[in-house]
Write a protein that holds these residues in place. Sequence first.
Motif, PDB file in Angstrom:
ATOM      1  N   VAL A 158       0.291  -1.147   0.128  1.00 52.90           N
ATOM      2  CA  VAL A 158      -0.016  -0.333   0.277  1.00 52.90           C
ATOM      3  C   VAL A 158       0.982   0.898  -0.132  1.00 52.90           C
ATOM      4  O   VAL A 158       2.052   1.121   1.014  1.00 52.90           O
ATOM      5  CB  VAL A 158      -1.137   0.390   1.143  1.00 52.90           C
ATOM      6  CG1 VAL A 158       0.143   0.053   2.922  1.00 52.90           C
ATOM      7  CG2 VAL A 158      -1.794   1.142   2.032  1.00 52.90           C
ATOM      8  N   GLY A 159       0.662   2.294  -0.827  1.00 54.35           N
ATOM      9  CA  GLY A 159       1.541   3.527  -0.653  1.00 54.35           C
ATOM     10  C   GLY A 159       0.742   4.309  -1.765  1.00 54.35           C
ATOM     11  O   GLY A 159       0.164   3.895  -2.610  1.00 54.35           O
ATOM     12  N   LEU A 160       0.953   5.624  -1.864  1.00 56.95           N
ATOM     13  CA  LEU A 160       0.630   6.722  -2.546  1.00 56.95           C
ATOM     14  C   LEU A 160       2.315   7.684  -2.488  1.00 56.95           C
ATOM     15  O   LEU A 160       2.997   7.889  -2.018  1.00 56.95           O
ATOM     16  CB  LEU A 160      -0.228   7.528  -0.972  1.00 56.95           C
ATOM     17  CG  LEU A 160      -1.770   6.716  -0.970  1.00 56.95           C
ATOM     18  CD1 LEU A 160      -0.950   6.458  -0.054  1.00 56.95           C
ATOM     19  CD2 LEU A 160      -2.853   7.962  -1.904  1.00 56.95           C
ATOM     20  N   ALA A 162       1.010   1.485   6.257  1.00 59.31           N
ATOM     21  CA  ALA A 162       1.962   2.184   6.636  1.00 59.31           C
ATOM     22  C   ALA A 162       2.611   1.945   5.343  1.00 59.31           C
ATOM     23  O   ALA A 162       4.564   2.297   5.843  1.00 59.31           O
ATOM     24  CB  ALA A 162       2.135   1.588   8.010  1.00 59.31           C
ATOM     25  N   GLY A 163       2.295   2.449   4.761  1.00 61.29           N
ATOM     26  CA  GLY A 163       3.624   2.521   3.016  1.00 61.29           C
ATOM     27  C   GLY A 163       3.972   3.342   3.020  1.00 61.29           C
ATOM     28  O   GLY A 163       3.606   4.253   3.444  1.00 61.29           O
ATOM     29  N   ALA A 164       5.483   3.576   1.579  1.00 58.46           N
ATOM     30  CA  ALA A 164       5.006   5.213   1.066  1.00 58.46           C
ATOM     31  C   ALA A 164       4.046   5.390   0.377  1.00 58.46           C
ATOM     32  O   ALA A 164       3.167   5.760   0.314  1.00 58.46           O
ATOM     33  CB  ALA A 164       6.005   4.861   0.109  1.00 58.46           C
ATOM     34  N   GLY A 165       3.820   7.244   1.941  1.00 60.41           N
ATOM     35  CA  GLY A 165       3.124   8.252   1.465  1.00 60.41           C
ATOM     36  C   GLY A 165       1.675   8.436   2.498  1.00 60.41           C
ATOM     37  O   GLY A 165       0.893   9.040   2.894  1.00 60.41           O
ATOM     38  N   THR A 166       2.150   6.952   3.355  1.00 55.82           N
ATOM     39  CA  THR A 166       0.760   7.263   4.180  1.00 55.82           C
ATOM     40  C   THR A 166       0.783   7.461   5.274  1.00 55.82           C
ATOM     41  O   THR A 166      -0.367   8.676   5.734  1.00 55.82           O
ATOM     42  CB  THR A 166      -0.190   5.817   4.969  1.00 55.82           C
ATOM     43  OG1 THR A 166       1.760   5.289   5.262  1.00 55.82           O
ATOM     44  CG2 THR A 166       0.521   4.610   3.920  1.00 55.82           C
ATOM     45  N   ASP A 167       2.112   8.627   5.820  1.00 51.91           N
ATOM     46  CA  ASP A 167       1.599   9.802   7.372  1.00 51.91           C
ATOM     47  C   ASP A 167       1.314  11.120   6.761  1.00 51.91           C
ATOM     48  O   ASP A 167       0.666  11.420   6.917  1.00 51.91           O
ATOM     49  CB  ASP A 167       3.359   9.749   7.069  1.00 51.91           C
ATOM     50  CG  ASP A 167       4.041   8.736   8.077  1.00 51.91           C
ATOM     51  OD1 ASP A 167       3.114   7.683   8.595  1.00 51.91           O
ATOM     52  OD2 ASP A 167       5.119   8.858   8.365  1.00 51.91           O
ATOM     53  N   ALA A 168       1.596  11.460   5.165  1.00 46.92           N
ATOM     54  CA  ALA A 168       1.493  12.382   4.661  1.00 46.92           C
ATOM     55  C   ALA A 168      -0.305  12.428   4.457  1.00 46.92           C
ATOM     56  O   ALA A 168      -1.062  13.074   4.228  1.00 46.92           O
ATOM     57  CB  ALA A 168       2.183  12.424   2.603  1.00 46.92           C
ATOM     58  N   TRP A 169      -0.949  11.215   4.541  1.00 48.53           N
ATOM     59  CA  TRP A 169      -2.248  10.654   3.598  1.00 48.53           C
ATOM     60  C   TRP A 169      -2.455  11.190   4.974  1.00 48.53           C
ATOM     61  O   TRP A 169      -4.313  11.271   5.443  1.00 48.53           O
ATOM     62  CB  TRP A 169      -2.470   9.269   3.941  1.00 48.53           C
ATOM     63  CG  TRP A 169      -3.828   8.771   3.560  1.00 48.53           C
ATOM     64  CD1 TRP A 169      -4.346   8.631   2.381  1.00 48.53           C
ATOM     65  CD2 TRP A 169      -4.590   8.909   4.788  1.00 48.53           C
ATOM     66  NE1 TRP A 169      -6.209   8.467   2.795  1.00 48.53           N
ATOM     67  CE2 TRP A 169      -5.667   8.554   4.293  1.00 48.53           C
ATOM     68  CE3 TRP A 169      -4.764   8.094   5.961  1.00 48.53           C
ATOM     69  CZ2 TRP A 169      -7.396   7.842   4.954  1.00 48.53           C
ATOM     70  CZ3 TRP A 169      -5.819   7.921   6.826  1.00 48.53           C
ATOM     71  CH2 TRP A 169      -6.353   7.459   5.714  1.00 48.53           C
ATOM     72  N   ARG A 170      -2.116  10.271   6.363  1.00 46.15           N
ATOM     73  CA  ARG A 170      -2.689  10.962   7.289  1.00 46.15           C
ATOM     74  C   ARG A 170      -2.890  12.232   8.288  1.00 46.15           C
ATOM     75  O   ARG A 170      -3.753  13.109   8.373  1.00 46.15           O
ATOM     76  CB  ARG A 170      -2.075   9.900   8.976  1.00 46.15           C
ATOM     77  CG  ARG A 170      -2.188   9.016   8.687  1.00 46.15           C
ATOM     78  CD  ARG A 170      -1.930   8.097   9.790  1.00 46.15           C
ATOM     79  NE  ARG A 170      -2.715   5.892   9.821  1.00 46.15           N
ATOM     80  CZ  ARG A 170      -1.879   5.615   9.566  1.00 46.15           C
ATOM     81  NH1 ARG A 170      -0.514   5.605   8.748  1.00 46.15           N
ATOM     82  NH2 ARG A 170      -1.981   3.921   9.086  1.00 46.15           N
ATOM     83  N   GLU A 171      -1.531  13.024   7.590  1.00 44.35           N
ATOM     84  CA  GLU A 171      -1.165  14.634   7.915  1.00 44.35           C
ATOM     85  C   GLU A 171      -2.907  15.268   7.088  1.00 44.35           C
ATOM     86  O   GLU A 171      -3.213  16.516   7.831  1.00 44.35           O
ATOM     87  CB  GLU A 171      -0.450  14.943   7.385  1.00 44.35           C
ATOM     88  CG  GLU A 171       0.114  16.627   8.216  1.00 44.35           C
ATOM     89  CD  GLU A 171      -0.644  17.473   6.336  1.00 44.35           C
ATOM     90  OE1 GLU A 171      -1.030  18.493   7.054  1.00 44.35           O
ATOM     91  OE2 GLU A 171      -0.398  17.008   5.570  1.00 44.35           O
ATOM     92  N   VAL A 172      -3.235  15.039   5.773  1.00 47.97           N
ATOM     93  CA  VAL A 172      -4.224  15.700   5.521  1.00 47.97           C
ATOM     94  C   VAL A 172      -5.886  15.246   6.664  1.00 47.97           C
ATOM     95  O   VAL A 172      -7.016  16.107   6.769  1.00 47.97           O
ATOM     96  CB  VAL A 172      -4.407  15.143   4.108  1.00 47.97           C
ATOM     97  CG1 VAL A 172      -5.918  15.651   2.879  1.00 47.97           C
ATOM     98  CG2 VAL A 172      -3.024  15.391   3.135  1.00 47.97           C
ATOM     99  N   VAL A 173      -5.846  13.834   6.189  1.00 42.42           N
ATOM    100  CA  VAL A 173      -7.291  13.611   6.872  1.00 42.42           C
ATOM    101  C   VAL A 173      -7.449  13.999   9.118  1.00 42.42           C
ATOM    102  O   VAL A 173      -8.332  13.987   8.838  1.00 42.42           O
ATOM    103  CB  VAL A 173      -7.754  11.949   6.990  1.00 42.42           C
ATOM    104  CG1 VAL A 173      -7.643  11.323   5.196  1.00 42.42           C
ATOM    105  CG2 VAL A 173      -6.952  11.107   7.436  1.00 42.42           C
ATOM    106  N   GLN A 174      -6.065  14.210   8.615  1.00 41.59           N
ATOM    107  CA  GLN A 174      -6.449  14.349  10.131  1.00 41.59           C
ATOM    108  C   GLN A 174      -5.707  16.049  10.489  1.00 41.59           C
ATOM    109  O   GLN A 174      -6.878  16.233  11.592  1.00 41.59           O
ATOM    110  CB  GLN A 174      -5.361  14.059  11.328  1.00 41.59           C
ATOM    111  CG  GLN A 174      -5.260  12.680  11.553  1.00 41.59           C
ATOM    112  CD  GLN A 174      -6.306  11.796  12.178  1.00 41.59           C
ATOM    113  OE1 GLN A 174      -7.124  12.860  13.134  1.00 41.59           O
ATOM    114  NE2 GLN A 174      -6.606  10.613  11.692  1.00 41.59           N
ATOM    115  N   THR A 175      -6.160  16.614   9.542  1.00 41.75           N
ATOM    116  CA  THR A 175      -5.762  18.322   9.934  1.00 41.75           C
ATOM    117  C   THR A 175      -6.549  18.810   9.061  1.00 41.75           C
ATOM    118  O   THR A 175      -6.621  20.229   8.958  1.00 41.75           O
ATOM    119  CB  THR A 175      -4.992  18.665   9.283  1.00 41.75           C
ATOM    120  OG1 THR A 175      -3.938  18.855   8.040  1.00 41.75           O
ATOM    121  CG2 THR A 175      -3.372  18.507  10.205  1.00 41.75           C
TER     122      THR A 175
END
Length: 352
Positions: free
Chosen positions: A120-122, A160-173
């Motif tokens: 999984v990754g973006l 927890a793949g590539a880009g998922t931390d950035a994904w979480r930043e978008v949907v949590q902020t």
Amino acid sequence: MNPDDTVTVLIPGDLHLTEAGLPNHAAAVRTVADANELIRPDFVQFIGDNVQDGTDEQFSLFSDLCARLRVPWFALVGDHDAQGDPAACRFRARVGDPCGSLSVRGFRFVRLNTQEAHPVGLSARQMTWFRAEVDAARAAGERVVVLQHNYPYQIWEDFAGAGTDAWREVVQTRRVHAIVSGHTHYWQLANDGRNAAVAVRSIGDPEGGPPGYAVAAFHGEDFAVAYRPVDDCGPLVLVTHPREAILATGPAHVVTSADEVRARVWSAEPVRAVGLCVDGGAWVPMGPCGNGFWRAPLPGSRLAKGVHRLVVRAEDGTGGAGAHEVEFAVDPTGRYTAVPMVRPLVTSTAFC
């Protein structure tokens, strides 16, 4: 409330198509028939893993299925769609771009490709686009619905793949109205304390119940979803207001005073009666209010603070019946903090 402002989306579970005539293909054909003849949604959203092995023959079978639809449709790319094809070239050639967005009556539906990295990754490029799309929607006064194959709360699998931390930043902020996914094979509603999410049960390899599809309705702050097995033939009932407690993410989603119950009923036969029951009390008749919607007063000011159970039941002229049962939250002060939860609780799966 204007019923014509409601956006309705039909979401089939992962199809995993291989050959015509198999049970999953028959279930998919039935789903398309319901989309055309019963639900008539604003669009159908295939949630990924549309085919099993990503072959040209399987994509031809999927294309033939989609050609039967008389409503707009879109498809996400899943891990099985991209088997042996990390760039999803066959999907792009046979189905189309796995990313995109659609604005409908105050909602922006954003389709993501979570298969840009295995498992999984973006990509950074997609995340830049996603962030800009969400910001543009919010600037336009639109509520955002995220559509993606991979479910963030899948058990026994890391999101927890590539880009998922950035994904979480978008949907949590940034406030996201809903996240709708597939991939899990089981049906689940989830609330992480900020976002409401849905995982649609697979049609190809269902776990926890029969194969089917989800029907979701979006209107203002309301978000409602129900699951319909493909072998059901009675009325389909969806409580659209008040918002179900597990999908409530803030004070705007709870009952604070006198309110009303609204429900959408789809039926192949004329509807004879619709009624509601709160906390096991007396049944109260509901009246039609246009476009398949029914309504009745909800004495919110007389309900105690806390969670209450609501059942709406519809009967057609042939004796067929359908119901939708939800829990909703009441607080006269208007205060509400979402508690992380999932339903049903799933502790094992054969597909991870």
